[in-house]
Design a protein around this motif. Structure first.
Motif, PDB file in Angstrom:
ATOM      1  N   ARG A   1     -17.592   2.976 -45.574  1.00 44.73           N
ATOM      2  CA  ARG A   1     -17.642   4.416 -45.895  1.00 44.73           C
ATOM      3  C   ARG A   1     -18.078   4.622 -47.345  1.00 44.73           C
ATOM      4  O   ARG A   1     -18.887   5.503 -47.629  1.00 44.73           O
ATOM      5  N   ARG A   2     -17.548   3.795 -48.256  1.00 46.50           N
ATOM      6  CA  ARG A   2     -17.930   3.896 -49.670  1.00 46.50           C
ATOM      7  C   ARG A   2     -19.408   3.582 -49.866  1.00 46.50           C
ATOM      8  O   ARG A   2     -20.120   4.281 -50.562  1.00 46.50           O
ATOM      9  N   MET A   3     -19.830   2.488 -49.264  1.00 45.73           N
ATOM     10  CA  MET A   3     -21.191   2.006 -49.486  1.00 45.73           C
ATOM     11  C   MET A   3     -22.244   2.867 -48.797  1.00 45.73           C
ATOM     12  O   MET A   3     -23.342   3.019 -49.300  1.00 45.73           O
ATOM     13  N   LEU A   4     -21.902   3.395 -47.640  1.00 42.97           N
ATOM     14  CA  LEU A   4     -22.900   4.089 -46.816  1.00 42.97           C
ATOM     15  C   LEU A   4     -22.599   5.565 -46.634  1.00 42.97           C
ATOM     16  O   LEU A   4     -23.220   6.223 -45.790  1.00 42.97           O
TER      17      LEU A   4
ATOM     18  N   GLU B   1     -25.908   9.217 -40.043  1.00 42.85           N
ATOM     19  CA  GLU B   1     -25.627   8.314 -38.917  1.00 42.85           C
ATOM     20  C   GLU B   1     -26.920   7.814 -38.275  1.00 42.85           C
ATOM     21  O   GLU B   1     -27.029   6.638 -37.913  1.00 42.85           O
ATOM     22  N   GLU B   2     -27.885   8.672 -38.140  1.00 40.73           N
ATOM     23  CA  GLU B   2     -29.172   8.289 -37.539  1.00 40.73           C
ATOM     24  C   GLU B   2     -29.841   7.184 -38.359  1.00 40.73           C
ATOM     25  O   GLU B   2     -30.398   6.234 -37.811  1.00 40.73           O
ATOM     26  N   THR B   3     -29.764   7.295 -39.670  1.00 39.13           N
ATOM     27  CA  THR B   3     -30.346   6.275 -40.549  1.00 39.13           C
ATOM     28  C   THR B   3     -29.583   4.963 -40.422  1.00 39.13           C
ATOM     29  O   THR B   3     -30.187   3.887 -40.363  1.00 39.13           O
TER      30      THR B   3
ATOM     31  N   GLN C   1     -27.981   3.844 -37.833  1.00 33.85           N
ATOM     32  CA  GLN C   1     -28.354   3.225 -36.555  1.00 33.85           C
ATOM     33  C   GLN C   1     -29.757   2.627 -36.610  1.00 33.85           C
ATOM     34  O   GLN C   1     -30.013   1.565 -36.032  1.00 33.85           O
ATOM     35  N   ALA C   2     -30.669   3.277 -37.331  1.00 35.42           N
ATOM     36  CA  ALA C   2     -32.025   2.744 -37.487  1.00 35.42           C
ATOM     37  C   ALA C   2     -31.999   1.433 -38.270  1.00 35.42           C
ATOM     38  O   ALA C   2     -32.705   0.479 -37.938  1.00 35.42           O
ATOM     39  N   VAL C   3     -31.171   1.360 -39.307  1.00 32.13           N
ATOM     40  CA  VAL C   3     -31.033   0.131 -40.099  1.00 32.13           C
ATOM     41  C   VAL C   3     -30.463  -0.984 -39.223  1.00 32.13           C
ATOM     42  O   VAL C   3     -30.960  -2.118 -39.239  1.00 32.13           O
ATOM     43  N   ILE C   4     -29.440  -0.671 -38.436  1.00 31.12           N
ATOM     44  CA  ILE C   4     -28.838  -1.673 -37.538  1.00 31.12           C
ATOM     45  C   ILE C   4     -29.876  -2.178 -36.538  1.00 31.12           C
ATOM     46  O   ILE C   4     -29.988  -3.387 -36.296  1.00 31.12           O
ATOM     47  N   ARG C   5     -30.654  -1.256 -35.963  1.00 29.22           N
ATOM     48  CA  ARG C   5     -31.707  -1.678 -35.012  1.00 29.22           C
ATOM     49  C   ARG C   5     -32.732  -2.582 -35.699  1.00 29.22           C
ATOM     50  O   ARG C   5     -33.136  -3.605 -35.149  1.00 29.22           O
ATOM     51  N   ALA C   6     -33.139  -2.217 -36.910  1.00 23.18           N
ATOM     52  CA  ALA C   6     -34.128  -3.015 -37.637  1.00 23.18           C
ATOM     53  C   ALA C   6     -33.578  -4.412 -37.943  1.00 23.18           C
ATOM     54  O   ALA C   6     -34.267  -5.415 -37.739  1.00 23.18           O
ATOM     55  N   MET C   7     -32.330  -4.482 -38.416  1.00 21.32           N
ATOM     56  CA  MET C   7     -31.725  -5.782 -38.723  1.00 21.32           C
ATOM     57  C   MET C   7     -31.589  -6.627 -37.447  1.00 21.32           C
ATOM     58  O   MET C   7     -31.794  -7.840 -37.481  1.00 21.32           O
ATOM     59  N   SER C   8     -31.273  -5.986 -36.334  1.00 24.78           N
ATOM     60  CA  SER C   8     -31.153  -6.699 -35.054  1.00 24.78           C
ATOM     61  C   SER C   8     -32.502  -7.269 -34.630  1.00 24.78           C
ATOM     62  O   SER C   8     -32.574  -8.400 -34.143  1.00 24.78           O
ATOM     63  N   LEU C   9     -33.555  -6.502 -34.811  1.00 24.04           N
ATOM     64  CA  LEU C   9     -34.896  -6.996 -34.476  1.00 24.04           C
ATOM     65  C   LEU C   9     -35.245  -8.210 -35.334  1.00 24.04           C
ATOM     66  O   LEU C   9     -35.788  -9.197 -34.832  1.00 24.04           O
TER      67      LEU C   9
END
Length: 167
Positions: free
Chosen positions: A135-138, A143-145, A147-155
């Motif tokens: 919560r502090r860092m992000l 939320e949309e961003t 999730q996009a970061v998580i998807r990119a890291m997963s790829l």
């Protein structure tokens, strides 16, 4: 014919660099990932320090709590660490009475890892602390961003699955 004198682009060593440019490095996603990871890791280390956990021991404890009976080989694979290095992590958690290491009856070479009550309690505290860290860092990120970061890291992670582990 005389050549024109070449003007040095960089200052003489005794003058030193007044401002470092990382413009070339900033062209690369990996550079941004590493810089972001350094910031996240530093805050996470401070978050986990009062609980006497490190990032790797926290990750191992969470995986064991979430997957009671997990074998050491499965934990090594999930953490993406060599089995030999895992022994130190498991020894630390077991030495603090956070987990037990029990022989698997059907395979005497394998050990099943189980959380103790103290391990489950510490894990719960640590997960809440890490949620606060995120919560502090992000906090300023939508939320949309996230999730996009998580998807990119997963790829990126899936792209490296075909490679071999170093070490």
């Amino acid at each position: 014919m005389k050549r024109p004198a070449i003007t040095p682009v960089t200052p003489a060593p005794e003058e030193g660099v007044t401002q470092v440019s990382d413009a070339t490095l900033r062209e690369f996603i990996g550079y941004h990932m590493k810089r972001a990871f350094n910031v996240v890791q530093a805050d996470l280390n401070q978050t986990l320090k009062p609980l006497e956990l490190r990032m790797v021991t926290y990750s191992a404890l969470v995986l064991i709590v979430d997957n009671p009976g997990l074998r050491q080989s499965q934990l090594a694979e999930a953490l993406d660490v060599e089995r030999a290095n895992l022994v130190v992590i498991v020894d630390e958690l077991e030495g603090r009475d956070l987990i037990t290491r029990d022989r698997v009856p059907t395979d005497r070479r394998a050990y099943a890892l189980n959380p103790t009550l103290a391990g489950r309690r510490l894990c719960s505290k640590a997960v809440e602390a890490v949620r606060g860290h995120e919560r502090r860092m992000l906090g300023g990120m939508e939320e949309e961003t996230k999730q996009a970061v998580i998807r990119a890291m997963s790829l990126i992670s899936r792209g490296s699955e075909g490679g071999s582990k170093g070490g």
